[in-house]
Design a protein around this motif. Structure first.
Motif, PDB file in Angstrom:
ATOM      1  N   GLY A 120      -6.997  -0.657  -1.360  1.00  0.00           N
ATOM      2  CA  GLY A 120      -7.556  -1.931  -0.927  1.00  0.00           C
ATOM      3  C   GLY A 120      -6.583  -2.917  -0.319  1.00  0.00           C
ATOM      4  N   GLY A 121      -5.344  -2.526  -0.117  1.00  0.00           N
ATOM      5  CA  GLY A 121      -4.356  -3.422   0.487  1.00  0.00           C
ATOM      6  C   GLY A 121      -4.132  -3.091   1.946  1.00  0.00           C
ATOM      7  N   LEU A 122      -3.149  -3.753   2.534  1.00  0.00           N
ATOM      8  CA  LEU A 122      -2.763  -3.451   3.904  1.00  0.00           C
ATOM      9  C   LEU A 122      -1.927  -2.177   3.917  1.00  0.00           C
ATOM     10  N   ALA A 123      -1.903  -1.484   5.035  1.00  0.00           N
ATOM     11  CA  ALA A 123      -1.135  -0.256   5.144  1.00  0.00           C
ATOM     12  C   ALA A 123       0.343  -0.535   4.869  1.00  0.00           C
TER      13      ALA A 123
ATOM     14  N   ASN B 185       5.007  -5.374  -1.542  1.00  0.00           N
ATOM     15  CA  ASN B 185       4.144  -4.224  -1.830  1.00  0.00           C
ATOM     16  C   ASN B 185       4.635  -3.468  -3.054  1.00  0.00           C
ATOM     17  N   SER B 186       4.925  -4.188  -4.134  1.00  0.00           N
ATOM     18  CA  SER B 186       5.469  -3.564  -5.340  1.00  0.00           C
ATOM     19  C   SER B 186       4.538  -3.747  -6.525  1.00  0.00           C
TER      20      SER B 186
ATOM     21  N   ASN C 290       1.090   9.868  -6.609  1.00  0.00           N
ATOM     22  CA  ASN C 290       0.032  10.464  -5.790  1.00  0.00           C
ATOM     23  C   ASN C 290      -0.489   9.512  -4.727  1.00  0.00           C
ATOM     24  N   THR C 291      -0.540   8.234  -5.046  1.00  0.00           N
ATOM     25  CA  THR C 291      -0.981   7.209  -4.097  1.00  0.00           C
ATOM     26  C   THR C 291       0.226   6.369  -3.750  1.00  0.00           C
ATOM     27  N   GLN C 292       0.663   6.460  -2.500  1.00  0.00           N
ATOM     28  CA  GLN C 292       1.863   5.743  -2.090  1.00  0.00           C
ATOM     29  C   GLN C 292       1.596   4.699  -1.022  1.00  0.00           C
ATOM     30  N   ASP C 293       0.394   4.693  -0.454  1.00  0.00           N
ATOM     31  CA  ASP C 293       0.069   3.739   0.600  1.00  0.00           C
ATOM     32  C   ASP C 293      -0.904   2.697   0.078  1.00  0.00           C
TER      33      ASP C 293
END
Length: 138
Positions: free
Chosen positions: A14-17, A69-70, A6-9
């Motif tokens: 709270g991180g960078l795009a 970003n993992s 559901n959240t992929q970005d």
């Protein structure tokens, strides 16, 4: 939720795009089953394109698959001394804290009648010295 797809970005948490790459363990994994029960409330992992399920249940390949970003999940004892990854606290608690919300019970199984070595081990494991060693992570 990240592990449901559901959240992929990363910017949504709270991180960078950028897309979050999820590294999942195979369904035969006890860690997979425990995560599914405790974190996903018995629900299923997502099948989004950013979720990769490993072919075999091993921590080293999981750690190797992680990138900038993992995110993945592992038994704390398997990653506690790893320098390439970090533990993400849950409600400000890390897995070594008593108030950490996700823990699983493991049991000893042995064939009856137990050998002397099994009796000796169980004697140590249930002694106050053995209990202290297990709680200390030794």
């Amino acid at each position: 939720m990240i592990f449901k797809g559901n959240t992929q970005d990363s910017s949504k948490v709270g991180g960078l795009a950028g897309q979050i790459k999820v590294i999942n363990r195979p369904a035969v994994s006890g860690t997979h089953q425990t995560f599914k029960e405790q974190v996903l409330g018995g629900g299923e992992f997502g099948r989004a394109s950013n979720i990769t399920t490993l072919d075999r249940d091993a921590t080293t390949p999981l750690l190797q698959a992680l990138g900038k970003n993992s995110i993945g999940y592992a038994t704390f004892a398997q990653i506690v001394n790893q320098k390439a990854v970090r533990v993400v606290p849950v409600n400000s608690a890390t897995p070594d804290a008593r108030n950490y919300p996700y823990k699983r019970q493991l049991y000893y199984a042995y064939k009856n009648p137990p050998s002397q070595a099994v009796k000796d081990f169980l004697g140590y494991a249930t002694s106050s010295e053995g209990q202290k060693a297990m709680l200390a992570g030794n």
